[in-house]
Design a protein around this motif. Structure first.
Motif, mmCIF file in Angstrom:
data_model
loop_
_atom_site.group_PDB
_atom_site.id
_atom_site.type_symbol
_atom_site.label_atom_id
_atom_site.label_comp_id
_atom_site.label_asym_id
_atom_site.label_seq_id
_atom_site.Cartn_x
_atom_site.Cartn_y
_atom_site.Cartn_z
ATOM 1 N N PHE A 75 0.524 -5.289 -6.574
ATOM 2 C CA PHE A 75 0.150 -6.633 -7.011
ATOM 3 C C PHE A 75 0.821 -6.955 -8.351
ATOM 4 C CE2 PHE A 75 -4.065 -7.897 -4.723
ATOM 5 C CZ PHE A 75 -3.329 -8.265 -3.616
ATOM 6 N N GLU A 76 0.968 -5.948 -9.205
ATOM 7 C CA GLU A 76 1.674 -6.153 -10.472
ATOM 8 C C GLU A 76 3.131 -6.536 -10.224
ATOM 9 O OE1 GLU A 76 1.345 -2.806 -13.018
ATOM 10 O OE2 GLU A 76 -0.844 -2.935 -13.242
ATOM 11 N N SER A 85 3.185 -10.054 -8.970
ATOM 12 C CA SER A 85 2.967 -10.966 -10.095
ATOM 13 C C SER A 85 4.239 -11.127 -10.921
ATOM 14 C CB SER A 85 1.827 -10.447 -10.980
ATOM 15 O OG SER A 85 0.601 -10.409 -10.270
ATOM 16 N N LEU A 126 -5.760 -13.413 -6.865
ATOM 17 C CA LEU A 126 -4.539 -13.272 -7.670
ATOM 18 C C LEU A 126 -3.745 -14.574 -7.686
ATOM 19 C CD1 LEU A 126 -2.050 -10.325 -7.716
ATOM 20 C CD2 LEU A 126 -1.189 -12.607 -7.238
ATOM 21 N N TYR A 161 0.788 -1.232 0.000
ATOM 22 C CA TYR A 161 0.000 0.000 0.000
ATOM 23 C C TYR A 161 0.821 1.284 0.000
ATOM 24 C CZ TYR A 161 -4.336 -2.583 0.927
ATOM 25 O OH TYR A 161 -5.430 -3.420 0.844
ATOM 26 N N ALA A 191 -8.562 -10.279 -2.371
ATOM 27 C CA ALA A 191 -7.869 -9.914 -3.615
ATOM 28 C C ALA A 191 -6.614 -10.755 -3.811
ATOM 29 C CB ALA A 191 -7.515 -8.426 -3.593
ATOM 30 N N SER A 205 -6.862 1.396 -3.525
ATOM 31 C CA SER A 205 -6.935 0.356 -4.553
ATOM 32 C C SER A 205 -5.858 0.560 -5.614
ATOM 33 C CB SER A 205 -8.324 0.350 -5.195
ATOM 34 O OG SER A 205 -8.627 1.623 -5.747
ATOM 35 N N ALA A 206 -5.506 1.825 -5.879
ATOM 36 C CA ALA A 206 -4.484 2.109 -6.887
ATOM 37 C C ALA A 206 -3.131 1.560 -6.457
ATOM 38 C CB ALA A 206 -4.395 3.610 -7.133
ATOM 39 N N LEU A 209 -2.626 -0.830 -4.253
ATOM 40 C CA LEU A 209 -2.720 -2.291 -4.212
ATOM 41 C C LEU A 209 -2.542 -2.884 -5.602
ATOM 42 C CD1 LEU A 209 -3.243 -4.741 -2.426
ATOM 43 C CD2 LEU A 209 -5.685 -4.484 -2.906
ATOM 44 N N SER A 210 -3.172 -2.286 -6.594
ATOM 45 C CA SER A 210 -3.034 -2.759 -7.961
ATOM 46 C C SER A 210 -1.590 -2.639 -8.435
ATOM 47 C CB SER A 210 -3.960 -1.966 -8.883
ATOM 48 O OG SER A 210 -3.790 -2.349 -10.228
ATOM 49 N N ARG A 211 -0.954 -1.520 -8.110
ATOM 50 C CA ARG A 211 0.444 -1.285 -8.516
ATOM 51 C C ARG A 211 1.364 -2.363 -7.961
ATOM 52 N NH1 ARG A 211 5.250 -0.814 -9.760
ATOM 53 N NH2 ARG A 211 6.678 0.776 -9.021
#
Length: 314
Positions: free
Chosen positions: A220-221, A224, A265, A119, A261, A213-214, A216-218
């Motif tokens: 998570f990439e 990944s 993933l 985060y 989430a 959320s932004a 978290l998305s960053r």
């Protein structure tokens, strides 16, 4: 003027030589006092191949406190290398793992996940410039090149590269004669007494930017990308969450949403996920607000972690 210019060049040359000497001395001292820095462990491990590499932040670090890693190796008959670092998010962990894979191999990767690390820049891009990590990281041209790549493409501050190459933090380390041991290790045998104010202070520290959320998305990439890197190298990935006290867990912001989430993933990538968050509820089995003591870690290892390590897939 020529004589003045020559004198200036001599003066500069002497200054650079003195700085180089101090830098060399600081580097050698760092190698003698090294212990917990992940790059130091990579540089000094005698094994070219290990069964498990452990990555994560401070919740993974007690697994290498004192003689606990050796104990796990004896009981599992496996070679385990713990490369976790305090406050290390997925971006920094990927940086560490990439360097490990340059000259070493692992059969399995155990990633100890913490929601706070997904985060904030504080636990990702900004970790690269943290003086406590830089001053204990051995100098290697390959690390410098990779760090420059991260400054160019991953949003890492270029000053981290300058600090690392110049050895500024290493030369100015006031703790240069002390062994590189995270402060939590000194409390490993302690039994924690619950404190609501300490928990609140800890949560505020771990989530400086709250949650979004932004972000978290960053991250998570980035996570990944780390999983994809491991898969490319034939490394099996297992993800776990370490136990934390109920008083601490209840105050984690939007933890249920994070878990959901994360589960989605990992399921999409066929990665096993074990959530051990609620497995150890007794506060006396922790040495502070959220880290297992030796007693708690021993119980957790025998009951939960050992089967995962021995089987390779849990």
């Amino acid at each position: 003027m020529k004589r003045l210019g020559r004198s200036a060049l001599i003066f500069i040359a002497i200054g650079l030589a003195l700085y180089a000497g101090v830098y060399y001395a600081a580097e050698q001292l760092m190698l003698r006092t090294g212990r917990s820095n992940p790059f130091f462990k990579i540089a000094t491990t005698q094994d070219s191949t290990v069964d498990w590499v452990i990555l994560g932040a401070s919740h993974a670090m007690p697994l290498d406190f004192a003689d606990f890693n050796a104990q796990m190796e004896r009981e599992t008959q496996l070679r385990i290398l713990n490369l976790a670092a305090p406050g290390a998010g997925p971006l920094y962990n990927r940086f560490v793992f990439e360097h490990f894979l340059r000259s070493h191999r692992a059969r399995h990767l155990l990633y100890v996940v913490d929601s706070f690390a997904f985060y904030s820049r504080t636990w990702n891009e900004d970790r690269f410039g943290d003086a406590k990590l830089l001053r204990r990281t051995p100098f290697e041209p390959a690390i410098a090149r990779r760090l420059w790549d991260y400054a160019r493409h991953e949003g890492v501050d270029a000053r981290a590269v300058l600090d690392y190459v110049s050895g500024f933090s290493k030369i100015n380390n006031r703790e240069r004669f002390q062994r590189d041991v995270w402060e939590g290790e000194a409390q490993f045998e302690r039994a924690y007494r619950p404190s609501s104010s300490a928990v609140k202070k800890r949560i505020d520290y771990l989530y400086p930017d709250k949650v979004s959320s932004a972000a978290l998305s960053r991250y998570f990439e980035e996570f990944s990308a780390l999983i994809a890197l491991a898969r490319k190298e034939g490394v099996t990935v297992v993800v776990i969450k370490m136990p934390v006290p109920p008083q601490f867990y209840r105050q984690l912001p939007e933890e249920a949403g994070f878990d959901d989430a994360l589960s989605r993933l990992l399921a999409a990538r066929d990665v096993l996920f074990y959530d051990f968050s609620a497995k150890t509820s007794e506060p006396s089995l922790y040495f502070d607000t959220d880290h297992l003591s030796r007693a708690g870690l021993t119980e957790f290892f025998i009951r939960d972690l050992k089967p995962v390590l021995v089987s390779g897939r849990g």
